[in-house]
Enzyme design. Structure first.
Site, PDB file in Angstrom:
ATOM      1  N   ASP A   9       0.819  -1.211   0.000  1.00 25.92           N
ATOM      2  CA  ASP A   9       0.000   0.000   0.000  1.00 25.92           C
ATOM      3  C   ASP A   9       0.856   1.265   0.000  1.00 25.92           C
ATOM      4  O   ASP A   9       2.076   1.223  -0.225  1.00 25.92           O
ATOM      5  CB  ASP A   9      -0.991  -0.019   1.175  1.00 25.92           C
ATOM      6  CG  ASP A   9      -0.311   0.179   2.536  1.00 25.92           C
ATOM      7  OD1 ASP A   9       0.939   0.293   2.584  1.00 25.92           O
ATOM      8  OD2 ASP A   9      -1.029   0.222   3.548  1.00 25.92           O
ATOM      9  N   ARG A  29       4.361   1.924   1.938  1.00 30.08           N
ATOM     10  CA  ARG A  29       5.580   1.185   1.605  1.00 30.08           C
ATOM     11  C   ARG A  29       6.190   1.721   0.304  1.00 30.08           C
ATOM     12  O   ARG A  29       5.471   1.929  -0.676  1.00 30.08           O
ATOM     13  CB  ARG A  29       5.272  -0.310   1.438  1.00 30.08           C
ATOM     14  CG  ARG A  29       4.693  -0.959   2.690  1.00 30.08           C
ATOM     15  CD  ARG A  29       5.696  -0.951   3.826  1.00 30.08           C
ATOM     16  NE  ARG A  29       5.255  -1.718   4.972  1.00 30.08           N
ATOM     17  CZ  ARG A  29       4.654  -1.220   6.048  1.00 30.08           C
ATOM     18  NH1 ARG A  29       4.394   0.071   6.111  1.00 30.08           N
ATOM     19  NH2 ARG A  29       4.305  -1.984   7.061  1.00 30.08           N
ATOM     20  N   HIS A  76      -3.774  -0.802   7.977  1.00 28.68           N
ATOM     21  CA  HIS A  76      -3.689   0.623   7.676  1.00 28.68           C
ATOM     22  C   HIS A  76      -5.003   1.111   7.071  1.00 28.68           C
ATOM     23  O   HIS A  76      -5.845   0.311   6.653  1.00 28.68           O
ATOM     24  CB  HIS A  76      -2.555   0.900   6.674  1.00 28.68           C
ATOM     25  CG  HIS A  76      -1.240   0.356   7.103  1.00 28.68           C
ATOM     26  ND1 HIS A  76      -0.260  -0.036   6.203  1.00 28.68           N
ATOM     27  CD2 HIS A  76      -0.729   0.108   8.331  1.00 28.68           C
ATOM     28  CE1 HIS A  76       0.789  -0.484   6.864  1.00 28.68           C
ATOM     29  NE2 HIS A  76       0.532  -0.411   8.149  1.00 28.68           N
ATOM     30  N   HIS A  98      12.993  -5.399   9.403  1.00 34.26           N
ATOM     31  CA  HIS A  98      11.726  -5.046  10.052  1.00 34.26           C
ATOM     32  C   HIS A  98      11.881  -5.224  11.549  1.00 34.26           C
ATOM     33  O   HIS A  98      12.439  -6.218  12.005  1.00 34.26           O
ATOM     34  CB  HIS A  98      10.583  -5.908   9.530  1.00 34.26           C
ATOM     35  CG  HIS A  98       9.238  -5.486  10.031  1.00 34.26           C
ATOM     36  ND1 HIS A  98       8.755  -5.860  11.267  1.00 34.26           N
ATOM     37  CD2 HIS A  98       8.275  -4.712   9.479  1.00 34.26           C
ATOM     38  CE1 HIS A  98       7.557  -5.340  11.444  1.00 34.26           C
ATOM     39  NE2 HIS A  98       7.240  -4.630  10.384  1.00 34.26           N
ATOM     40  N   LYS A 130       4.946 -11.465   4.264  1.00 35.56           N
ATOM     41  CA  LYS A 130       4.202 -10.336   4.825  1.00 35.56           C
ATOM     42  C   LYS A 130       3.134  -9.801   3.863  1.00 35.56           C
ATOM     43  O   LYS A 130       2.226  -9.078   4.279  1.00 35.56           O
ATOM     44  CB  LYS A 130       5.140  -9.196   5.231  1.00 35.56           C
ATOM     45  CG  LYS A 130       5.770  -9.390   6.602  1.00 35.56           C
ATOM     46  CD  LYS A 130       6.542  -8.157   7.051  1.00 35.56           C
ATOM     47  CE  LYS A 130       5.728  -7.268   7.963  1.00 35.56           C
ATOM     48  NZ  LYS A 130       5.096  -6.144   7.338  1.00 35.56           N
ATOM     49  N   HIS A 135       0.106 -10.048  16.248  1.00 37.00           N
ATOM     50  CA  HIS A 135       0.905  -8.945  16.793  1.00 37.00           C
ATOM     51  C   HIS A 135       0.743  -8.823  18.309  1.00 37.00           C
ATOM     52  O   HIS A 135       0.827  -7.730  18.867  1.00 37.00           O
ATOM     53  CB  HIS A 135       0.477  -7.635  16.124  1.00 37.00           C
ATOM     54  CG  HIS A 135       0.918  -7.509  14.693  1.00 37.00           C
ATOM     55  ND1 HIS A 135       1.226  -8.582  13.899  1.00 37.00           N
ATOM     56  CD2 HIS A 135       1.088  -6.415  13.900  1.00 37.00           C
ATOM     57  CE1 HIS A 135       1.566  -8.153  12.694  1.00 37.00           C
ATOM     58  NE2 HIS A 135       1.497  -6.848  12.676  1.00 37.00           N
ATOM     59  N   LYS A 188       9.457   2.386  13.900  1.00 41.79           N
ATOM     60  CA  LYS A 188      10.414   1.435  13.330  1.00 41.79           C
ATOM     61  C   LYS A 188      11.827   2.005  13.352  1.00 41.79           C
ATOM     62  O   LYS A 188      12.776   1.353  13.791  1.00 41.79           O
ATOM     63  CB  LYS A 188       9.988   1.071  11.909  1.00 41.79           C
ATOM     64  CG  LYS A 188       8.643   0.375  11.848  1.00 41.79           C
ATOM     65  CD  LYS A 188       8.174   0.138  10.427  1.00 41.79           C
ATOM     66  CE  LYS A 188       6.824  -0.581  10.430  1.00 41.79           C
ATOM     67  NZ  LYS A 188       6.293  -0.771   9.080  1.00 41.79           N
TER      68      LYS A 188
END
Length: 426
Positions: A71, A74, A107, A173, A183, A199, A297
């Site tokens: 999406d 990224r 997202h 990641h 992923k 998660h 991140k």
């Protein structure tokens, strides 16, 4: 005095720092790769798949083909990767019905403008594109039980297709080890309930759920199982440099091609931790620095270098704000990061709440060090409500951190925190 460029949105921040307190500037070794044109790198990968027949051969006789892609959050260069990927499919099955499924995970949905920016008008105008929405349970199909015990629900288009393929990119990641490969399925096109379970706080506390770690990583194990159940049989994954240009590509078998790409990523991005009082980093600029949620991140790279009680300086434009109300309220509704960590650790896997994983990681960083967040003025109140300090630019942030820690505080700079694997000091 050294001047160090740090990615920020679609521009740069310029850090001015004296040589004496500067202990290290940690960067990946992207210059070691071939300078071949991006399109040629991608085509070569498609023509020489790893542990797999060519995609054109796999597509023969297939009528409904699902192509999963990343999406708007990224930096997969779909303008470069998608045309040859589609051409390879149609070489084997010219009349196939191809659906491009946007792997949004949890997202927000990708907008048409973002699709056009990412893929180009030609693809948006002429291809069938569906944006995955994880919370629409009516769009999901059941695929069994994950190794960890959670239910595996994926977008029903996966079950309705007779060939499932995916494109993506590989980088370190912060809890899945590496991006890319499996992923695309989990979390990419999984249901909300499946993503939440995967998660969970127990998994994220695992010492194996770290950058560059796949072996014994419980999150990766579930993700790989999900991709196998989805029958994801062919991937095209690229590696990109700091300018978001393709510098390498792998294609072929879900596991073998991804493993080869991860090995190359590790070789290029692994750097030794250099401990300092202040660690300065970014999320690599746009699109990964659109919100605080994603910026966590890069902050974990700084976490690996900052001393206990030190300061992290994070540079991120945050055009999309916090990145989710629930993520924001994990912090805004609690007195400090320690309370966030405490409350999340009490939640069992089957009751995992929205965005708690990113909140868990951010709380871990903030329990170790103060954070000075370099972002636009409209984000000041939000940043402060999340128990961080706002700064208008990186030099101001450094001055603020030195006021806290002393003028002789040492500094480590990681210009792109998501582009490196920081390993313990020898």
């Amino acid at each position: 005095m050294k001047i160090i460029e740090i990615p920020y949105g679609k521009n740069k921040q310029f850090l001015h720092v004296e040589e004496a307190p500067l202990k290290a500037v940690l960067t990946p070794q992207h210059t070691a790769l071939s300078q071949a044109a991006e399109e040629e790198i991608v085509k070569a990968a498609l023509e020489n798949p790893i542990a797999s027949p060519r995609l054109a051969d796999l597509a023969k006789g297939k009528k409904n083909i699902l192509l999963i892609t990343s999406d708007h959050t990224r930096p997969v260069p779909s303008r470069v990767t998608m045309p040859p990927f589609l051409a390879e499919i149609r070489k084997g099955s010219p009349e196939a019905n191809i659906t491009i499924l946007i792997a949004t995970g949890m997202h927000r949905p990708t907008t048409e403008a973002e699709l056009r920016a990412k893929m180009g008008d030609e693809i948006v105008d002429h291809e069938t594109i569906v944006v995955h929405e994880a919370l629409k349970q009516e769009d999901m199909a059941y695929f069994g039980i994950l190794p960890s015990g959670g239910e595996l629900w994926l977008n029903k288009l996966v079950k309705e297709s007779d060939l499932v393929v995916a494109e993506g990119f590989i980088e370190p990641h912060f809890f899945a080890g590496f991006s890319g490969g499996r992923k695309s399925i989990l979390p990419g096109v999984a249901s909300g309930k499946t993503v939440l379970y995967n998660h969970n706080s127990v998994f994220l506390k695992s010492p194996h759920a770290r950058q560059g770690s796949l072996k014994e990583n419980p999150i990766h194990k579930d993700m790989l199982f999900a991709a196998q159940q989805a029958k994801l049989c062919f991937i095209l994954n690229v590696l990109i440099d700091s300018e978001k240009k393709v510098i390498a590509a792998v294609a072929g078998d879900l596991e073998k091609a991804h493993e080869e790409g991860c090995a190359l990523s590790r070789k290029l991005t692994q750097v030794p931790a250099v401990e300092a009082d202040i660690a300065i980093t970014s999320n690599g600029g746009y699109p990964l620095d659109q919100n605080v949620y994603q910026a966590v991140k890069g902050m974990t790279a700084a976490e690996a270098c900052v001393k206990q009680g030190g300061a992290v300086i994070m540079c991120a434009a945050l055009g999309d704000g916090a990145g989710g109300d629930e993520f924001y309220h994990w912090f805004a509704d609690r007195e400090n990061p320690q309370a966030v960590a405490r409350d999340i650790e009490k939640i069992p896997p089957e009751e995992t709440r929205m965005d708690q994983w990113e909140a868990q990681m951010l709380a871990r960083v903030l329990c170790k060090a103060s954070c000075y967040f370099v972002t636009e003025p409209e984000n000041k109140e939000m940043i402060e409500n999340m128990h961080m300090h706002w700064a208008p630019d990186v030099d101001t942030a450094l001055a603020m951190a030195r006021k806290q820690l002393g003028e002789n505080a040492t500094v480590t700079v990681i210009p792109d925190g998501v582009g490196v694997i920081v390993t313990p000091e020898a």
